[in-house]
Design a protein around this motif. Structure first.
Motif, PDB file in Angstrom:
ATOM      1  N   ASN A  78      12.377 -10.121  10.472  1.00  0.00           N
ATOM      2  CA  ASN A  78      10.403  -9.405  10.839  1.00  0.00           C
ATOM      3  C   ASN A  78      10.722  -7.723  11.283  1.00  0.00           C
ATOM      4  N   VAL A  79       9.564  -7.746  11.338  1.00  0.00           N
ATOM      5  CA  VAL A  79       9.900  -6.205  12.453  1.00  0.00           C
ATOM      6  C   VAL A  79       8.489  -6.186  13.273  1.00  0.00           C
ATOM      7  N   TYR A  80       8.279  -6.660  14.233  1.00  0.00           N
ATOM      8  CA  TYR A  80       6.713  -6.573  14.958  1.00  0.00           C
ATOM      9  C   TYR A  80       6.614  -5.705  15.685  1.00  0.00           C
ATOM     10  N   ALA A  81       5.246  -4.795  15.029  1.00  0.00           N
ATOM     11  CA  ALA A  81       4.479  -3.296  15.613  1.00  0.00           C
ATOM     12  C   ALA A  81       3.353  -3.802  16.690  1.00  0.00           C
ATOM     13  N   VAL A  82       3.695  -3.192  17.747  1.00  0.00           N
ATOM     14  CA  VAL A  82       2.427  -3.411  18.636  1.00  0.00           C
ATOM     15  C   VAL A  82       2.422  -2.352  19.275  1.00  0.00           C
ATOM     16  N   ASP A  83       1.033  -2.445  19.606  1.00  0.00           N
ATOM     17  CA  ASP A  83       0.687  -0.671  20.169  1.00  0.00           C
ATOM     18  C   ASP A  83      -0.525  -1.513  21.598  1.00  0.00           C
ATOM     19  N   MET A  84      -0.596  -0.523  22.629  1.00  0.00           N
ATOM     20  CA  MET A  84      -1.670  -0.874  23.531  1.00  0.00           C
ATOM     21  C   MET A  84      -3.086  -0.241  22.706  1.00  0.00           C
ATOM     22  N   ASN A  85      -2.928   1.052  21.395  1.00  0.00           N
ATOM     23  CA  ASN A  85      -4.039   1.768  21.376  1.00  0.00           C
ATOM     24  C   ASN A  85      -4.430   1.156  19.770  1.00  0.00           C
ATOM     25  N   PRO A  86      -5.050   0.901  19.377  1.00  0.00           N
ATOM     26  CA  PRO A  86      -4.765   0.388  18.111  1.00  0.00           C
ATOM     27  C   PRO A  86      -5.531   1.112  17.179  1.00  0.00           C
ATOM     28  N   ARG A  87      -5.166   2.767  17.618  1.00  0.00           N
ATOM     29  CA  ARG A  87      -5.522   3.531  16.511  1.00  0.00           C
ATOM     30  C   ARG A  87      -4.307   3.923  15.705  1.00  0.00           C
ATOM     31  N   GLN A  88      -3.436   3.675  17.405  1.00  0.00           N
ATOM     32  CA  GLN A  88      -1.721   3.670  16.587  1.00  0.00           C
ATOM     33  C   GLN A  88      -0.705   2.357  15.616  1.00  0.00           C
ATOM     34  N   ASN A  89      -1.399   1.507  15.394  1.00  0.00           N
ATOM     35  CA  ASN A  89      -1.526  -0.032  14.036  1.00  0.00           C
ATOM     36  C   ASN A  89      -2.412   1.078  13.546  1.00  0.00           C
ATOM     37  N   ALA A  90      -3.072   1.147  13.099  1.00  0.00           N
ATOM     38  CA  ALA A  90      -3.860   1.704  12.146  1.00  0.00           C
ATOM     39  C   ALA A  90      -2.800   2.523  11.101  1.00  0.00           C
ATOM     40  N   LEU A  91      -2.858   4.020  12.624  1.00  0.00           N
ATOM     41  CA  LEU A  91      -1.782   4.335  11.437  1.00  0.00           C
ATOM     42  C   LEU A  91      -0.706   4.050  10.609  1.00  0.00           C
ATOM     43  N   LEU A  92      -0.533   3.104  11.273  1.00  0.00           N
ATOM     44  CA  LEU A  92       0.549   2.894  10.466  1.00  0.00           C
ATOM     45  C   LEU A  92       0.269   1.707   9.022  1.00  0.00           C
ATOM     46  N   GLU A  93      -0.810   1.115   9.638  1.00  0.00           N
ATOM     47  CA  GLU A  93      -1.275   0.368   8.353  1.00  0.00           C
ATOM     48  C   GLU A  93      -1.500   2.308   6.936  1.00  0.00           C
ATOM     49  N   LEU A  94      -2.324   2.627   8.004  1.00  0.00           N
ATOM     50  CA  LEU A  94      -2.874   4.091   6.463  1.00  0.00           C
ATOM     51  C   LEU A  94      -1.310   4.268   5.909  1.00  0.00           C
ATOM     52  N   LYS A  95      -0.195   4.547   6.424  1.00  0.00           N
ATOM     53  CA  LYS A  95       1.282   4.956   5.660  1.00  0.00           C
ATOM     54  C   LYS A  95       1.552   4.182   4.929  1.00  0.00           C
ATOM     55  N   ILE A  96       1.384   2.630   5.538  1.00  0.00           N
ATOM     56  CA  ILE A  96       2.108   1.722   4.971  1.00  0.00           C
ATOM     57  C   ILE A  96       1.258   1.608   3.545  1.00  0.00           C
ATOM     58  N   ALA A  97       0.082   1.468   3.347  1.00  0.00           N
ATOM     59  CA  ALA A  97      -0.786   2.310   2.167  1.00  0.00           C
ATOM     60  C   ALA A  97       0.104   3.103   1.485  1.00  0.00           C
ATOM     61  N   GLY A  98      -0.316   4.183   1.863  1.00  0.00           N
ATOM     62  CA  GLY A  98       0.762   5.422   0.973  1.00  0.00           C
ATOM     63  C   GLY A  98       1.201   5.422   0.330  1.00  0.00           C
ATOM     64  N   ILE A  99       2.253   4.609   1.271  1.00  0.00           N
ATOM     65  CA  ILE A  99       3.276   3.757   0.469  1.00  0.00           C
ATOM     66  C   ILE A  99       3.298   3.350  -0.474  1.00  0.00           C
ATOM     67  N   ARG A 100       2.785   2.137  -0.482  1.00  0.00           N
ATOM     68  CA  ARG A 100       2.725   1.457  -1.902  1.00  0.00           C
ATOM     69  C   ARG A 100       1.615   1.943  -3.192  1.00  0.00           C
ATOM     70  N   SER A 101       0.291   2.861  -2.590  1.00  0.00           N
ATOM     71  CA  SER A 101      -0.253   3.813  -4.265  1.00  0.00           C
ATOM     72  C   SER A 101      -0.051   5.194  -4.593  1.00  0.00           C
ATOM     73  N   LEU A 102       0.890   6.033  -3.326  1.00  0.00           N
ATOM     74  CA  LEU A 102       1.021   7.201  -3.860  1.00  0.00           C
ATOM     75  C   LEU A 102       2.557   7.072  -4.416  1.00  0.00           C
ATOM     76  N   GLU A 103       2.355   8.485  -5.005  1.00  0.00           N
ATOM     77  CA  GLU A 103       3.232   8.884  -5.279  1.00  0.00           C
ATOM     78  C   GLU A 103       4.662   9.468  -4.458  1.00  0.00           C
ATOM     79  N   PHE A 104       5.938   9.129  -4.647  1.00  0.00           N
ATOM     80  CA  PHE A 104       6.674  10.024  -3.459  1.00  0.00           C
ATOM     81  C   PHE A 104       5.994  11.569  -2.944  1.00  0.00           C
ATOM     82  N   ASP A 105       5.977  12.492  -3.996  1.00  0.00           N
ATOM     83  CA  ASP A 105       5.427  13.802  -3.886  1.00  0.00           C
ATOM     84  C   ASP A 105       4.042  14.270  -2.884  1.00  0.00           C
ATOM     85  N   ASP A 106       2.962  13.476  -3.173  1.00  0.00           N
ATOM     86  CA  ASP A 106       1.937  12.967  -2.759  1.00  0.00           C
ATOM     87  C   ASP A 106       2.010  12.549  -1.092  1.00  0.00           C
ATOM     88  N   PHE A 107       2.787  11.901  -1.191  1.00  0.00           N
ATOM     89  CA  PHE A 107       2.703  10.273  -0.238  1.00  0.00           C
ATOM     90  C   PHE A 107       3.273  11.506   1.346  1.00  0.00           C
TER      91      PHE A 107
END
Length: 93
Positions: A64-93
């Motif tokens: 497990n890797v648990y990501a924590v941050d006092m700023n919820p925007r940082q966690n939202a950015l991580l979720e956005l990056k994960i969504a990009g990894i899952r759905s975009l082609e490498f060059d688009d990402f």
């Protein structure tokens, strides 16, 4: 509590709760990988920051890797990056 400490705490809270502070990490997680020597049975907690180190630790295969941050925007950015990894082609990402 000293007035200066209170004031600095309020400024820190204002900046970190209303803004995306980090959009990329400047640390080199390769050193962390050497020191931590993460394995499949390990559980890691990391400050989310921009999510770069979180994603790097996932590549090493710990349980497990648990990501924590006092700023919820940082966690939202991580979720956005994960969504990009899952759905975009490498060059688009």
């Amino acid at each position: 509590m000293k007035l200066n400490d209170w004031w600095q705490g309020r400024v820190f809270q204002f900046v970190h709760q209303h803004n995306l502070v980090y959009n990329t990490c400047w640390e080199d997680p390769a050193i962390d990988r050497q020191v931590l020597n993460l394995g499949q049975d390990d559980h890691v907690m990391v400050i989310t920051s921009a999510g770069c180190n979180v994603l790097d630790y996932v590549l090493t295969g710990p349980a497990n890797v648990y990501a924590v941050d006092m700023n919820p925007r940082q966690n939202a950015l991580l979720e956005l990056k994960i969504a990009g990894i899952r759905s975009l082609e490498f060059d688009d990402f």
